[in-house]
Design an enzyme around this catalytic site. Structure first.
Site, PDB file in Angstrom:
ATOM      1  N   HIS A  27      41.507  43.481  35.715  1.00  0.00           N
ATOM      2  CA  HIS A  27      41.605  43.364  37.068  1.00  0.00           C
ATOM      3  C   HIS A  27      42.152  42.519  37.261  1.00  0.00           C
ATOM      4  O   HIS A  27      42.287  40.611  37.520  1.00  0.00           O
ATOM      5  CB  HIS A  27      40.519  43.382  37.812  1.00  0.00           C
ATOM      6  CG  HIS A  27      40.214  43.179  38.717  1.00  0.00           C
ATOM      7  ND1 HIS A  27      41.227  43.626  39.628  1.00  0.00           N
ATOM      8  CD2 HIS A  27      38.953  42.574  40.061  1.00  0.00           C
ATOM      9  CE1 HIS A  27      40.999  43.637  40.718  1.00  0.00           C
ATOM     10  NE2 HIS A  27      40.192  42.695  41.016  1.00  0.00           N
ATOM     11  N   CYS A  60      36.143  46.137  42.800  1.00  0.00           N
ATOM     12  CA  CYS A  60      37.332  46.081  42.172  1.00  0.00           C
ATOM     13  C   CYS A  60      36.920  46.783  40.255  1.00  0.00           C
ATOM     14  O   CYS A  60      37.710  46.836  39.834  1.00  0.00           O
ATOM     15  CB  CYS A  60      37.283  44.539  42.139  1.00  0.00           C
ATOM     16  SG  CYS A  60      38.195  44.027  43.612  1.00  0.00           S
ATOM     17  N   ASN A 116      45.700  41.150  45.029  1.00  0.00           N
ATOM     18  CA  ASN A 116      44.592  42.195  44.639  1.00  0.00           C
ATOM     19  C   ASN A 116      43.772  43.380  44.665  1.00  0.00           C
ATOM     20  O   ASN A 116      43.813  43.693  46.316  1.00  0.00           O
ATOM     21  CB  ASN A 116      42.997  41.128  44.741  1.00  0.00           C
ATOM     22  CG  ASN A 116      42.179  42.176  44.601  1.00  0.00           C
ATOM     23  OD1 ASN A 116      41.456  43.166  44.042  1.00  0.00           O
ATOM     24  ND2 ASN A 116      40.774  41.406  43.985  1.00  0.00           N
TER      25      ASN A 116
END
EC number: 2.3.1.180
Length: 330
Positions: A257, A121, A287
């Protein structure tokens, strides 16, 4: 590792952004029919309402290409001006060649350096930092940086703790050398001692049988990851501001994020920043790992929220654990 600007060298400045999401949308109501979960449970714990899922024949490079073309168009440059391509991805098309090389071929670019970065990520922030160093030292003038993921390929759709979280997509930026301020500093970190808390416990050299049997899925200990992420990102905010001798009030936009709305809100609170100054896409994207920061950036640029001269803080936390931030003037 902290690397700031060296006096006398060019800044790396974002001159174009792009993003792409697959057409197929998977809502929380859809997931209610797959696993024992509910729209309310997902929404209250994550802030997610829906996510996009790639078609079976759509690859990470397909998504990256569409995002890249939008960024190139926004930058008003010819693809051949790009002399560096970095793709951040956890889900590359192939073991080799790199997704960056596959993307380079599709863009009809030749001879430029092209390679992938895998920091899950945090991948886009890592890639942005590396590209900035190439430009700042004169090794490149124009760089294409892409975050792209098809995480739906490594999701166990019977695991309600993970299948509700992730989505597919791609985001891209074009960086170019400029005398005007751009990226001010980047801050990259990792600690592999936490690797078992968020992992795909199989690969080419380890547990390959699970890969062949289609059992290489994301595993996560959510509560532990959440606690560490919040603490770590709070320290990251302090480190970034201190390195630039800036106060919280000087940050115009936080672009985090997009993992969980509660983590995002905790980081905004640390910055004393109202949620109106935070770019949030987790509700409609889920996500998307390495794609989430550039996707959020592109959306806020295109809808006019982010304007030239704004000070942006980009930050991410992911498996590894890896974490990082970038402070820049847009």
């Amino acid at each position: 590792m902290v690397i700031g600007r060296t006096s006398g060298l060019s800044y790396a400045r974002i001159i174009g952004t792009g993003g792409f999401l697959p057409e197929r949308v998977l809502t929380n109501a859809d997931l209610e029919r797959l696993v024992d979960t509910s729209d309310r449970w997902i929404w209250e714990r994550t802030g997610i309402k829906e996510r996009h899922v790639a078609e079976p024949d759509q690859t990470a490079c397909d998504l990256a290409e569409l995002a890249a073309w939008k960024a190139i168009e926004a930058a008003a440059i010819a693809p051949q001006e790009i002399d560096l391509i970095i793709v951040a991805t956890t889900t590359p098309d192939r073991i080799f060649p790199s997704t960056a090389c596959l993307l380079q071929q599709r863009l009809d670019i030749h001879d430029s350096a092209a390679f992938d970065i895998q920091a899950v990520c945090t991948g886009f922030v890592y890639a942005l930092s590396v590209a900035e160093k190439f430009i700042r030292t004169g090794s490149a003038r124009t760089a294409l940086v892409v975050g792209t993921e098809t995480l739906s390929r490594i999701i166990d759709w019977n695991d309600r703790t993970t299948c509700v979280l992730f989505g597919d997509g791609a985001g891209a930026v074009v960086l170019q050398a400029s005398p005007e301020p751009g990226i001010l500093s980047t801050h990259l970190h990792a600690d592999g001692s936490y690797h078992q808390l968020l992992t795909v416990p199989a690969g080419i050299s380890e547990a390959y049988e699970r890969v062949k049997q289609g059992e290489a899925f994301i595993q996560m200990k959510g509560n532990e990851v959440f606690k560490i992420a919040v603490r770590t990102l709070e320290r990251m905010v302090e480190e970034t501001l201190a390195a630039n001798h800036m106060s919280q009030q000087e940050i115009d936009w936080l672009i985090p994020h997009q993992a969980n709305i509660r983590i995002i809100a905790a980081t905004a609170k640390k910055l004393n920043l109202p949620m109106e100054r935070v770019v949030v896409t987790v509700d409609t994207h889920g996500n998307t790992s390495a794609a989430s920061v550039p996707l959020a950036l592109d959306i806020a640029v295109r809808d006019g929220r982010i304007k030239r001269g704004d000070t942006l803080l980009l930050e991410a936390f992911g498996g590894g654990f890896t974490w990082g931030s970038a402070l820049l003037i847009y």
